[in-house]
Design a protein around this motif. Structure first.
Motif, PDB file in Angstrom:
ATOM      1  N   MET A   1       1.053   3.953  -3.218  1.00 15.50           N
ATOM      2  CA  MET A   1       0.604   5.342  -3.080  1.00 15.50           C
ATOM      3  C   MET A   1       1.684   6.228  -3.692  1.00 15.50           C
TER       4      MET A   1
ATOM      5  N   GLU B   1       3.591   8.872  -3.524  1.00 20.66           N
ATOM      6  CA  GLU B   1       4.059   9.955  -2.663  1.00 20.66           C
ATOM      7  C   GLU B   1       5.557  10.121  -2.849  1.00 20.66           C
TER       8      GLU B   1
ATOM      9  N   THR C   1      -2.284   3.322   7.395  1.00 26.17           N
ATOM     10  CA  THR C   1      -3.499   3.154   6.597  1.00 26.17           C
ATOM     11  C   THR C   1      -3.484   1.822   5.872  1.00 26.17           C
TER      12      THR C   1
ATOM     13  N   ASN D   1       5.708   7.840   4.385  1.00 30.07           N
ATOM     14  CA  ASN D   1       5.047   8.372   5.572  1.00 30.07           C
ATOM     15  C   ASN D   1       4.532   7.231   6.436  1.00 30.07           C
TER      16      ASN D   1
ATOM     17  N   TRP E   1       0.838  -1.198   0.000  1.00 33.38           N
ATOM     18  CA  TRP E   1       0.000   0.000   0.000  1.00 33.38           C
ATOM     19  C   TRP E   1       0.879   1.258   0.000  1.00 33.38           C
ATOM     20  N   MET E   2       1.924   1.201   0.820  1.00 30.56           N
ATOM     21  CA  MET E   2       2.801   2.355   0.945  1.00 30.56           C
ATOM     22  C   MET E   2       3.559   2.624  -0.355  1.00 30.56           C
TER      23      MET E   2
ATOM     24  N   THR F   1       1.941   7.432   8.329  1.00 29.17           N
ATOM     25  CA  THR F   1       0.476   7.414   8.232  1.00 29.17           C
ATOM     26  C   THR F   1       0.009   6.585   7.037  1.00 29.17           C
ATOM     27  N   THR F   2       0.771   6.621   5.952  1.00 25.07           N
ATOM     28  CA  THR F   2       0.430   5.798   4.791  1.00 25.07           C
ATOM     29  C   THR F   2       0.596   4.328   5.127  1.00 25.07           C
TER      30      THR F   2
END
Length: 160
Positions: free
Chosen positions: A19, A21, A31, A25, A15-16, A27-28
């Motif tokens: 994403m 970005e 999540t 992060n 997931w990280m 927070t990622t």
């Protein structure tokens, strides 16, 4: 259980990375970990084992049960010690447990020994009978038996 945790971590890292970005992060990652928990929860029956966070929940429940029993038994022992006359009748009684493995019986023995007013003196070689010394057998035996049954139930939830 370890396979589910590793899969959850893999989903979080996937997931990280997916994403888009510029920097990584936390927070990622968090999540992705929460999304992974949801995915594994809905698919855990395909693993053939129970959902891995249930054991964590059962462990936390056992910890709070121990703290509650420790507080109650400490108050009872404190009340008996601070009374002007020490009216206690110490004694030993036998308790047959339903727990099977050595780890379960050891956990029960340690939890009971850590609470004030009672000590596990001996465990039979078969591991199904405990000999327990109680500070006041006449008044606290029923409460101690209730405490033992609660501990047994919580230990079974954690280990099985």
């Amino acid at each position: 259980m370890p396979a589910q945790l590793l899969l959850n971590l893999f989903i979080a890292f996937l997931w990280m990375t997916l994403m888009d970005e510029d920097e990584l992060n936390f927070t990622t990652f968090l999540t992705g970990f929460i999304v992974g928990i949801g995915i594994i929860f809905f698919m855990h029956r395909f693993f053939g084992t129970q959902f891995y966070l249930r054991r964590l929940y059962a462990s936390i429940k056992l910890l709070f049960l121990f703290i509650w029993e420790l507080t109650q038994s400490s108050a009872i022992v404190l009340k008996q010690i601070l009374s002007p006359r020490l009216n206690i009748k110490p004694g030993i009684f036998k308790y047959e447990t339903e727990l099977k493995s050595d780890v379960e019986v050891t956990m029960l023995s340690m939890l009971l020994t850590l609470t004030p007013g009672s000590v596990v003196m001996e465990v039979t070689p078969e591991g199904n009978v405990l000999y327990i010394h109680a500070m006041d057998v006449e008044q606290s035996r029923e409460a101690l038996l209730k405490q033992l049954r609660n501990f047994e139930k919580a230990i079974k939830e954690v280990t099985r």
